[in-house]
Motif scaffolding. Structure first.
Motif, mmCIF file in Angstrom:
data_model
loop_
_atom_site.group_PDB
_atom_site.id
_atom_site.type_symbol
_atom_site.label_atom_id
_atom_site.label_comp_id
_atom_site.label_asym_id
_atom_site.label_seq_id
_atom_site.Cartn_x
_atom_site.Cartn_y
_atom_site.Cartn_z
ATOM 1 N N TYR A 1 -2.394 9.168 4.745
ATOM 2 C CA TYR A 1 -2.324 8.054 5.691
ATOM 3 C C TYR A 1 -1.013 7.277 5.541
ATOM 4 C CZ TYR A 1 -7.009 8.402 7.657
ATOM 5 O OH TYR A 1 -8.118 8.814 8.353
ATOM 6 N N PHE A 2 -0.541 7.111 4.307
ATOM 7 C CA PHE A 2 0.743 6.433 4.127
ATOM 8 C C PHE A 2 1.880 7.261 4.734
ATOM 9 C CE2 PHE A 2 -1.225 4.072 0.419
ATOM 10 C CZ PHE A 2 -1.187 2.837 1.057
ATOM 11 N N GLU A 3 1.774 8.566 4.651
ATOM 12 C CA GLU A 3 2.777 9.420 5.288
ATOM 13 C C GLU A 3 2.776 9.219 6.802
ATOM 14 O OE1 GLU A 3 1.589 13.230 3.898
ATOM 15 O OE2 GLU A 3 2.817 13.153 2.070
ATOM 16 N N LEU A 4 1.578 9.107 7.388
ATOM 17 C CA LEU A 4 1.489 8.833 8.823
ATOM 18 C C LEU A 4 2.049 7.449 9.149
ATOM 19 C CD1 LEU A 4 -2.066 10.259 9.630
ATOM 20 C CD2 LEU A 4 0.120 11.157 10.432
ATOM 21 N N ALA A 5 1.771 6.467 8.280
ATOM 22 C CA ALA A 5 2.267 5.108 8.518
ATOM 23 C C ALA A 5 3.787 5.065 8.495
ATOM 24 C CB ALA A 5 1.691 4.155 7.473
ATOM 25 N N VAL A 6 4.390 5.800 7.563
ATOM 26 C CA VAL A 6 5.853 5.850 7.470
ATOM 27 C C VAL A 6 6.456 6.559 8.680
ATOM 28 C CG1 VAL A 6 7.746 6.891 6.166
ATOM 29 C CG2 VAL A 6 5.946 5.652 4.956
ATOM 30 N N GLN A 7 5.777 7.596 9.157
ATOM 31 C CA GLN A 7 6.291 8.344 10.303
ATOM 32 C C GLN A 7 6.210 7.554 11.604
ATOM 33 O OE1 GLN A 7 3.999 11.954 10.327
ATOM 34 N NE2 GLN A 7 4.682 12.556 8.275
ATOM 35 N N THR A 8 5.208 6.682 11.729
ATOM 36 C CA THR A 8 4.964 5.988 13.004
ATOM 37 C C THR A 8 5.391 4.530 13.003
ATOM 38 O OG1 THR A 8 2.686 5.500 12.294
ATOM 39 C CG2 THR A 8 3.052 7.505 13.598
ATOM 40 N N GLY A 9 5.791 3.971 11.874
ATOM 41 C CA GLY A 9 6.158 2.556 11.832
ATOM 42 C C GLY A 9 7.255 2.282 10.834
ATOM 43 N N SER B 1 4.375 0.299 3.321
ATOM 44 C CA SER B 1 3.936 1.696 3.419
ATOM 45 C C SER B 1 4.873 2.617 2.651
ATOM 46 C CB SER B 1 3.864 2.124 4.891
ATOM 47 O OG SER B 1 2.968 1.316 5.625
ATOM 48 N N HIS B 2 6.178 2.381 2.764
ATOM 49 C CA HIS B 2 7.157 3.187 2.033
ATOM 50 C C HIS B 2 6.955 3.045 0.521
ATOM 51 C CE1 HIS B 2 9.083 3.053 5.987
ATOM 52 N NE2 HIS B 2 9.855 4.044 5.608
ATOM 53 N N VAL B 3 6.751 1.810 0.064
ATOM 54 C CA VAL B 3 6.607 1.566 -1.375
ATOM 55 C C VAL B 3 5.357 2.251 -1.915
ATOM 56 C CG1 VAL B 3 6.234 -0.221 -3.106
ATOM 57 C CG2 VAL B 3 7.914 -0.582 -1.290
ATOM 58 N N ARG B 4 4.256 2.117 -1.183
ATOM 59 C CA ARG B 4 3.008 2.737 -1.621
ATOM 60 C C ARG B 4 3.121 4.263 -1.646
ATOM 61 N NH1 ARG B 4 0.100 -0.478 -4.667
ATOM 62 N NH2 ARG B 4 -1.132 -2.039 -3.566
ATOM 63 N N LEU B 5 3.730 4.826 -0.617
ATOM 64 C CA LEU B 5 3.875 6.276 -0.561
ATOM 65 C C LEU B 5 4.734 6.769 -1.724
ATOM 66 C CD1 LEU B 5 3.417 8.964 0.813
ATOM 67 C CD2 LEU B 5 5.333 8.454 2.347
ATOM 68 N N ALA B 6 5.809 6.066 -2.009
ATOM 69 C CA ALA B 6 6.657 6.448 -3.139
ATOM 70 C C ALA B 6 5.885 6.355 -4.453
ATOM 71 C CB ALA B 6 7.890 5.537 -3.189
ATOM 72 N N GLU B 7 5.037 5.347 -4.572
ATOM 73 C CA GLU B 7 4.230 5.197 -5.790
ATOM 74 C C GLU B 7 3.292 6.381 -5.984
ATOM 75 O OE1 GLU B 7 0.962 2.009 -7.590
ATOM 76 O OE2 GLU B 7 2.301 1.424 -5.953
ATOM 77 N N LEU B 8 2.688 6.850 -4.892
ATOM 78 C CA LEU B 8 1.785 7.990 -4.989
ATOM 79 C C LEU B 8 2.546 9.284 -5.290
ATOM 80 C CD1 LEU B 8 -0.713 7.121 -2.129
ATOM 81 C CD2 LEU B 8 -1.175 7.187 -4.569
ATOM 82 N N TYR B 9 3.714 9.450 -4.678
ATOM 83 C CA TYR B 9 4.547 10.605 -5.018
ATOM 84 C C TYR B 9 4.917 10.575 -6.499
ATOM 85 C CZ TYR B 9 5.376 12.225 -0.210
ATOM 86 O OH TYR B 9 5.237 12.734 1.051
ATOM 87 N N ARG B 10 5.235 9.414 -6.985
ATOM 88 C CA ARG B 10 5.628 9.269 -8.387
ATOM 89 C C ARG B 10 4.468 9.640 -9.316
ATOM 90 N NH1 ARG B 10 5.717 5.281 -12.386
ATOM 91 N NH2 ARG B 10 7.649 5.129 -13.577
ATOM 92 N N LYS B 11 3.256 9.233 -8.940
ATOM 93 C CA LYS B 11 2.092 9.574 -9.764
ATOM 94 C C LYS B 11 1.883 11.077 -9.841
ATOM 95 C CE LYS B 11 -0.924 5.564 -9.850
ATOM 96 N NZ LYS B 11 -2.313 5.101 -9.647
ATOM 97 N N ASP B 12 2.213 11.758 -8.751
ATOM 98 C CA ASP B 12 2.076 13.218 -8.715
ATOM 99 C C ASP B 12 3.319 13.927 -9.243
ATOM 100 O OD1 ASP B 12 -0.442 13.002 -7.652
ATOM 101 O OD2 ASP B 12 0.226 13.146 -5.572
#
Length: 457
Positions: free
Chosen positions: A169-177, A182-193
């Motif tokens: 969902y964060f990936e969709l949020a970054v793509q559409t807005g 949203s960018h910070v959260r998505l980066a945080e999840l990428y970092r966890k993985d």
């Protein structure tokens, strides 16, 4: 000449009209079939809630678009903290027009503010189904709610599933807005993985929204270190330092620089950065915490204790400094000076602070370390109590297997024997430093937690 109560003055024989001094004008009279949504919107955006309420009360029974009146009334109630009334009015609005996605979003936001996260998740899912277009706000809130659910989930498989869905969902949020959160959260999840390059790419795009965001730049530098791009990391930190000098901000960049050097065992380089901060802004608790740990690595124990005590003096409720101070007491005062009392007091205070501040962020290994110390010094009842606190605070967290093993071992020792020696654990190994890098410790050193300046949500 001025006539009291009049709206005119006589100036050199000329009559001059005075502007009205009335603070709140009555709502202008409108034809019975007029649409006054535009006027209500103007009043609301100006935060003139009194005028909004008067207009709503007057028009509600005869207005052709009562849906919007209830919608605005709900927003006003939420702004004023009346969340139950806000939900009631927003629900009336959505009943009049079930196709208005904005109303669903506001209901979801209100539930989110109230802490009703599962209900909010259901509302945003319904909004997603009803929305005729891709809506980045809906995607962002769905990501936030699923991410929150994953962090409190006790079943690991379900937590992983929720986290993966949140990332989608964060990936969709970054793509559409263009929402920075949203960018910070998505980066945080990428970092966890451990997908560090993807996290860097997301944050680099985020810089287009906020070019001089120090927190984002620091996070990018940490991620570059993860992939051994040292020069790029330092370049980003240099940007932070320049921004702080220009804007006279707190020196996060230099503190981050020092913490990174410290985590890479370049203690002299770290102290050099910290000395620059101390000359400009000496009253920063995190600064003296890190300085104390640098002195500890250099085997300068008195200076280490003094620095950590200054950190505690600057921030009495900062349990990190108390925790580090207690570990130094354990490592040296306890074993070399036989000062058990000071070690016990420091650990007891750090445990108490960790309990009080658990809403802001938990570190259950503080309690496990205290339990091990109590066991080593013969305080078996208190050791059992601190062990139970550790279990209570860590049951919904994904801790490394070795810590669970040590906790199980302590539990067994408490049951079997009153003699033996516990083993101190490093709290910084489970919770990474604020800069994302845990310090490398030699086997002969007692591990300590390094607390950098930038905190995580």
């Amino acid at each position: 000449m001025y006539e009291a109560g009049a709206e005119q003055i006589n100036c050199n024989g000329r009559i001059i009209e005075l502007p009205s001094l009335e603070v709140v004008r009555p709502a202008p009279k409108m034809p019975s079939d007029a649409n006054i949504d535009w006027l209500l919107h103007i009043y609301f955006t100006r935060r003139e809630f009194t005028r909004c309420r008067r207009l709503i009360e007057r028009e509600l029974n005869r207005h052709l678009n009562a849906e919007y009146l209830y919608f605005v009334q709900g927003l006003i109630d939420r702004e004023e903290g009346n969340h139950i009334e806000a939900l009631r009015h927003l629900q009336r609005s959505v009943e009049l027009n079930p196709q208005n996605i904005e109303t669903y979003k506001e209901i979801g936001r209100t539930l989110y503010v109230m802490g009703r996260f599962s209900q909010a998740l259901g509302v945003f899912r319904e909004a997603e189904q009803r929305s005729p277009r891709k809506d980045h706000e809906i995607y962002h809130y769905l990501g936030e709610l699923l991410y929150r659910a994953a962090t409190t989930q006790t079943q690991l498989e379900l937590a992983k599933k929720q986290q993966d869905e949140a990332r989608a969902y964060f990936e969709l949020a970054v793509q559409t807005g263009r929402k920075m959160e949203s960018h910070v959260r998505l980066a945080e999840l990428y970092r966890k993985d451990k997908q560090y390059q993807q996290a860097i790419d997301v944050l680099e795009n985020c810089l287009h929204l906020t070019p001089e965001n120090a927190e984002v730049l620091i996070e990018i530098s940490v991620l570059y270190l993860k992939i051994n791009e040292t020069q790029k990391a330092y370049d980003r930190l240099a940007e932070v330092v320049n921004i702080e000098r220009k804007c006279s901000h707190m020196p996060k960049g230099l503190l981050a620089f020092g913490a990174i050097l410290q985590s890479r065992n370049d203690v002299d380089g770290a102290l050099s950065k910290y000395s620059q901060i101390a000359n400009a802004e000496p009253e920063i608790a995190e600064l003296w915490n890190n300085i104390g740990l640098c002195f500890f690595k250099k085997q300068k124990f008195i200076a280490a204790v003094s620095s950590l005590r200054k950190s505690v003096w600057l921030s009495p409720l900062n349990y990190n400094a108390l925790y580090n101070l207690s570990l130094i007491y354990i490592a040296f005062c306890l074993r070399k000076l036989d000062d058990v009392d000071n070690a016990f007091v420091a650990l007891e205070r750090s445990s108490s602070m960790a309990t009080c501040q658990q809403a802001a962020g938990r570190n259950p290994l503080v309690f496990l370390n205290f339990a091990l110390f109590c066991y080593e010094t013969g305080r078996l009842t208190m050791a059992a109590e601190q062990y139970n606190r550790f279990i209570s605070q860590s049951q919904d967290l994904m801790l490394p297997t070795e810590y669970k093993f040590q906790a199980t071992k302590l539990k067994s020792l408490l049951r079997i024997s009153n003699h033996g020696h516990g083993m101190l654990l490093d709290a910084s190994d489970s919770n990474e430093t604020a800069l994302g890098t845990a310090p490398d410790m030699r086997p002969d050193e007692l591990p300590l937690e390094v607390n950098a300046v930038v905190s995580r949500n």
